[in-house]
Design a protein around this motif. Structure first.
Motif, PDB file in Angstrom:
ATOM      1  N   HIS A   7      73.483 -17.883 -97.008  1.00 42.46           N
ATOM      2  CA  HIS A   7      72.130 -17.172 -97.072  1.00 42.46           C
ATOM      3  C   HIS A   7      72.505 -16.182 -95.634  1.00 42.46           C
ATOM      4  O   HIS A   7      73.063 -16.866 -94.700  1.00 42.46           O
ATOM      5  CB  HIS A   7      70.793 -17.945 -96.729  1.00 42.46           C
ATOM      6  N   PRO A   8      71.658 -15.150 -95.578  1.00 42.79           N
ATOM      7  CA  PRO A   8      71.827 -14.371 -94.378  1.00 42.79           C
ATOM      8  C   PRO A   8      71.012 -14.782 -93.228  1.00 42.79           C
ATOM      9  O   PRO A   8      70.242 -15.533 -93.390  1.00 42.79           O
ATOM     10  CB  PRO A   8      71.220 -13.038 -94.592  1.00 42.79           C
ATOM     11  N   THR A   9      71.732 -14.983 -92.115  1.00 40.05           N
ATOM     12  CA  THR A   9      71.147 -15.404 -90.851  1.00 40.05           C
ATOM     13  C   THR A   9      70.933 -14.457 -89.668  1.00 40.05           C
ATOM     14  O   THR A   9      71.255 -13.091 -89.833  1.00 40.05           O
ATOM     15  CB  THR A   9      71.777 -16.507 -90.081  1.00 40.05           C
ATOM     16  N   ARG A  10      70.141 -14.656 -88.696  1.00 38.32           N
ATOM     17  CA  ARG A  10      70.224 -13.701 -87.369  1.00 38.32           C
ATOM     18  C   ARG A  10      71.449 -13.426 -86.960  1.00 38.32           C
ATOM     19  O   ARG A  10      71.360 -12.421 -86.158  1.00 38.32           O
ATOM     20  CB  ARG A  10      68.913 -14.295 -86.429  1.00 38.32           C
ATOM     21  N   LEU A  11      72.587 -13.845 -87.153  1.00 42.28           N
ATOM     22  CA  LEU A  11      73.960 -13.477 -86.672  1.00 42.28           C
ATOM     23  C   LEU A  11      74.368 -12.472 -87.592  1.00 42.28           C
ATOM     24  O   LEU A  11      75.587 -12.068 -87.409  1.00 42.28           O
ATOM     25  CB  LEU A  11      74.653 -14.722 -86.510  1.00 42.28           C
ATOM     26  N   SER A  12      73.903 -12.180 -88.705  1.00 48.25           N
ATOM     27  CA  SER A  12      74.343 -11.025 -89.679  1.00 48.25           C
ATOM     28  C   SER A  12      74.557  -9.907 -89.036  1.00 48.25           C
ATOM     29  O   SER A  12      74.038  -9.550 -87.925  1.00 48.25           O
ATOM     30  CB  SER A  12      73.295 -10.900 -90.940  1.00 48.25           C
TER      31      SER A  12
ATOM     32  N   ARG B 107      78.679 -19.250 -86.747  1.00 44.40           N
ATOM     33  CA  ARG B 107      77.454 -19.689 -87.403  1.00 44.40           C
ATOM     34  C   ARG B 107      77.402 -21.257 -87.256  1.00 44.40           C
ATOM     35  O   ARG B 107      76.198 -21.750 -86.991  1.00 44.40           O
ATOM     36  CB  ARG B 107      77.450 -19.251 -89.004  1.00 44.40           C
ATOM     37  N   GLU B 108      78.342 -21.994 -87.355  1.00 39.44           N
ATOM     38  CA  GLU B 108      78.434 -23.332 -87.392  1.00 39.44           C
ATOM     39  C   GLU B 108      78.145 -23.774 -85.850  1.00 39.44           C
ATOM     40  O   GLU B 108      77.561 -24.856 -85.601  1.00 39.44           O
ATOM     41  CB  GLU B 108      79.746 -23.942 -87.633  1.00 39.44           C
ATOM     42  N   GLU B 109      78.442 -23.070 -84.940  1.00 43.13           N
ATOM     43  CA  GLU B 109      78.475 -23.620 -83.418  1.00 43.13           C
ATOM     44  C   GLU B 109      76.714 -23.075 -83.209  1.00 43.13           C
ATOM     45  O   GLU B 109      76.017 -23.816 -82.437  1.00 43.13           O
ATOM     46  CB  GLU B 109      79.157 -22.572 -82.499  1.00 43.13           C
ATOM     47  N   ALA B 110      76.296 -22.090 -83.814  1.00 42.28           N
ATOM     48  CA  ALA B 110      74.685 -21.576 -83.852  1.00 42.28           C
ATOM     49  C   ALA B 110      73.989 -22.851 -84.368  1.00 42.28           C
ATOM     50  O   ALA B 110      72.983 -23.270 -83.796  1.00 42.28           O
ATOM     51  CB  ALA B 110      74.423 -20.557 -84.739  1.00 42.28           C
ATOM     52  N   LEU B 111      74.285 -23.290 -85.468  1.00 42.62           N
ATOM     53  CA  LEU B 111      73.668 -24.722 -86.229  1.00 42.62           C
ATOM     54  C   LEU B 111      73.841 -25.752 -85.124  1.00 42.62           C
ATOM     55  O   LEU B 111      72.819 -26.520 -84.984  1.00 42.62           O
ATOM     56  CB  LEU B 111      74.394 -24.709 -87.316  1.00 42.62           C
ATOM     57  N   ALA B 112      74.876 -26.164 -84.761  1.00 35.95           N
ATOM     58  CA  ALA B 112      75.343 -27.254 -83.833  1.00 35.95           C
ATOM     59  C   ALA B 112      74.202 -27.088 -82.754  1.00 35.95           C
ATOM     60  O   ALA B 112      73.738 -28.243 -82.159  1.00 35.95           O
ATOM     61  CB  ALA B 112      76.686 -27.217 -83.571  1.00 35.95           C
ATOM     62  N   ARG B 113      74.307 -25.956 -82.126  1.00 32.20           N
ATOM     63  CA  ARG B 113      73.431 -25.993 -80.718  1.00 32.20           C
ATOM     64  C   ARG B 113      71.981 -26.229 -81.250  1.00 32.20           C
ATOM     65  O   ARG B 113      71.288 -26.786 -80.075  1.00 32.20           O
ATOM     66  CB  ARG B 113      73.335 -24.455 -80.396  1.00 32.20           C
ATOM     67  N   VAL B 114      71.355 -25.609 -82.238  1.00 31.76           N
ATOM     68  CA  VAL B 114      69.916 -25.748 -82.535  1.00 31.76           C
ATOM     69  C   VAL B 114      69.853 -27.622 -82.798  1.00 31.76           C
ATOM     70  O   VAL B 114      68.989 -28.186 -82.292  1.00 31.76           O
ATOM     71  CB  VAL B 114      69.623 -24.992 -84.029  1.00 31.76           C
TER      72      VAL B 114
ATOM     73  N   LEU C 176      67.002 -20.630 -91.705  1.00 32.13           N
ATOM     74  CA  LEU C 176      65.662 -20.942 -90.916  1.00 32.13           C
ATOM     75  C   LEU C 176      65.908 -21.697 -89.808  1.00 32.13           C
ATOM     76  O   LEU C 176      64.961 -21.272 -88.698  1.00 32.13           O
ATOM     77  CB  LEU C 176      65.024 -21.985 -92.022  1.00 32.13           C
ATOM     78  N   LEU C 177      66.768 -22.853 -89.437  1.00 34.03           N
ATOM     79  CA  LEU C 177      66.778 -23.284 -88.387  1.00 34.03           C
ATOM     80  C   LEU C 177      67.239 -22.255 -87.036  1.00 34.03           C
ATOM     81  O   LEU C 177      66.740 -22.438 -86.168  1.00 34.03           O
ATOM     82  CB  LEU C 177      67.772 -24.360 -88.232  1.00 34.03           C
ATOM     83  N   LEU C 178      68.083 -21.325 -87.627  1.00 35.75           N
ATOM     84  CA  LEU C 178      68.611 -20.535 -86.387  1.00 35.75           C
ATOM     85  C   LEU C 178      67.538 -19.464 -86.177  1.00 35.75           C
ATOM     86  O   LEU C 178      67.413 -18.823 -84.907  1.00 35.75           O
ATOM     87  CB  LEU C 178      69.655 -19.641 -86.987  1.00 35.75           C
TER      88      LEU C 178
END
Length: 559
Positions: free
Chosen positions: A32-37, A273-280, A367-369
């Motif tokens: 899905h598109p994220t805010r990092l798109s 993207r994976e780093e962003a998820l991991a940070r959250v 959604l988490l990002l």
């Protein structure tokens, strides 16, 4: 400079998903598109840097034919979308790459075009591949009307009425692009010519700017034709309806191999993207503002899922799963987070991994990002790649070291039996007519002798088998001098040692492989929504839907 030094947060590493989980086609095809798109990154930049927008040229006649210029002025440079509107007979309208005429054609010009520039472009841009542009142009694109909705909107506006919201929601765009070319195609500027510009250094920023300005054009020409037809009775689009219109895109198999051909770039996109998820997930508490932002994003995601339609059986099933998952998620977070819960975002993610489908899990990631911009937006600076540096082979590496590395990083490939017909059923090739990637059936069609090296799993297997016949201490350079046919795969194997998310960990020539999974992954990074496959090789999507227009940024620049 690497991503970690740009955005240090070492505690997130423990929460990062492994490539073996992330890089499978089924999951990539649920992205899905994220805010990092890339399109969200563009919009953040133009807001932050105070870009201004106007339309200095509007030479469109009462039939909707002519030219227009949309100007985007940043702190250091100006870019101009030059648009040409055409009178296209219905029988010539086609989204296929073999089309030779379109409703509108465009180029993104580097600077302010003169009248002479416009005349030169008018002689070439409408021809697309058959024409020629110059290094002053950064992209070349074309678009066709969504005939039913385009006509409906003009009719309603000309009558002084707004279009039917149900009609708008069913389509979501007035025009759809059928190609957006950049990076040196057909004489346009090479990527290297603009890569050092801050506003264009991130991936696909010139293309995203072109599409965003095109979105403005699609609304402007519809309102222009309505005003021409309806005169004083005509009205402009209601802002809420206008906001819901994106730019459509129709794309085929040509997009699919990109992620395979650019392993370092793919790694950097995925790693960010994976780093962003991991940070959250690493956050020890859920701040009230972030929780509220998450709940708002969830409401919007459920609304989008309700409107998202498809006629493709696989996508219909995925949409059903997504809607169920989002409902289940809404129920689960009704009283979340509990006050005593540690790492609440991680707990929510782990619940999602156990309770949701792949489609739902990847939606949850987005959604988490969403409410954590301050935490993750800087990672957008890590999504470009210096592919020339990664291209160099380390010939001093021993045969044994590379063989062991293959066993670790390509275990998924080495376990595949390519003697089974279903595991080698497809082959990738380039069509002679359009020089576009195509996919053939190895046992039913001719052309396998011209196969492109996209069968990474089989190449890894072959390299591993060949290395086994050489002494382990032999330098790789000696092996490759004797077997130059393995240079391509040896280079990739060395790249993966440093870039763990560089490979799609699936068999790309298997009978069951779906090219749309590759396409959806790439399109999600663009920021595409309403992913609507028409087959396993062709898809329609929408870009910038629900987001601001250039005219919203600079209201005074429009007439």
């Amino acid at each position: 400079m690497d991503c970690a030094s740009l955005n240090p947060m070492p505690e997130a590493a423990a929460f990062r998903r492994p490539p073996s989980q992330v890089m499978r086609l089924a999951r990539m095809g649920s992205a899905h598109p994220t805010r990092l798109s890339f399109l969200r990154n563009l919009l953040r930049r133009v807001r932050r840097d105070g870009w201004t927008f106007d339309r200095p040229v509007w030479e469109i006649d009462e039939t909707g034919v002519g030219r227009a210029v949309y100007r985007a002025a940043g702190p250091d440079r100006t870019y101009s979308l030059v648009a040409f509107a055409h009178d296209l007979p219905d029988e010539m309208r086609s989204d296929r790459v073999i089309a030779t005429a379109w409703d509108a054609t465009f180029t993104l010009f580097d600077g302010d075009p003169t009248a002479a520039d416009l005349d030169r472009l008018q002689a070439n841009v409408p021809l697309q591949e058959a024409g020629r542009v110059s290094p002053r142009e950064l992209s070349l694109s074309r678009a066709n009307r969504s005939v039913r909705l385009f006509a409906h909107v003009i009719d309603r506006l000309a009558q002084g009425r707004q279009p039917d919201p149900a009609e708008v929601d069913a389509v979501g765009y007035l025009m759809r692009t059928t190609a957006v070319y950049g990076s040196g195609k057909f004489g346009a500027a090479d990527r290297a010519d603009i890569a050092e510009r801050p506003e264009l250094s991130a991936p696909f920023q010139a293309e995203m700017l072109s599409v965003w300005l095109t979105r403005q054009f699609t609304v402007d020409i519809a309102e222009h034709l309505a005003a021409t037809r309806g005169g004083a009775t005509a009205v402009r689009l209601d802002p809420a309806i206008r906001q819901g219109l994106g730019v459509g895109n129709s794309t085929g198999l040509g997009m699919a191999p990109f992620l395979v051909r650019h392993p370092v770039l793919l790694n950097n996109w995925m790693m960010a993207r994976e780093e962003a998820l991991a940070r959250v997930r690493a956050q020890q508490a859920a701040e009230p503002d972030a929780v509220a932002g998450f709940r708002t994003a969830l409401v919007e995601a459920r609304e989008n899922a309700a409107l998202w339609q498809s006629t493709y059986p696989i996508q219909i099933a995925k949409l059903d799963a997504l809607r169920r998952d989002l409902s289940r998620l809404a129920e689960h977070v009704a009283d979340w987070p509990a006050p005593e819960l540690g790492h609440p975002w991680d707990a929510l993610w782990r619940w999602g991994e156990a309770a949701l489908s792949l489609e739902g899990q990847e939606a949850l990631l987005a959604l988490l990002l969403e409410p954590h911009g301050a935490l993750v937006d800087g990672l957008a600076d890590c999504m470009t790649a210096d592919e020339e540096t990664a291209f160099r082979l380390d010939g001093a590496m021993s045969v044994g070291t590379l063989s062991a590395s293959l066993a670790i990083h390509y275990d998924w490939a080495l376990a595949t039996d390519f003697d089974r017909p279903e595991n080698a059923a497809r082959f990738w090739y380039v069509s002679e007519e359009k020089l576009e990637p195509r996919l053939g059936n190895r046992f039913e069609e001719e052309g396998a002798a011209l196969e492109q090296p996209l069968c990474i799993a089989r190449l890894a297997r072959d390299l591993h088998a060949a290395l086994a016949e050489w002494p382990e201490e032999t330098p790789l350079a000696a092996f490759l001098l004797a077997h130059p046919e393995h240079r391509f795969m040896a280079r990739r194997a060395q790249i993966v040692r440093r870039h763990p998310y560089a490979e799609v960990q699936d068999n790309l020539i298997a009978e069951t492989m779906l090219p749309i999974d590759l396409m959806r992954c790439k399109l999600a990074f663009f920021g595409a929504s309403r992913f609507d496959p028409r087959s396993d090789k062709w898809v329609r999507i929408s870009l910038f839907q629900g987001l601001p227009y250039p005219s919203d940024m600079t209201p005074g620049g429009w007439t």
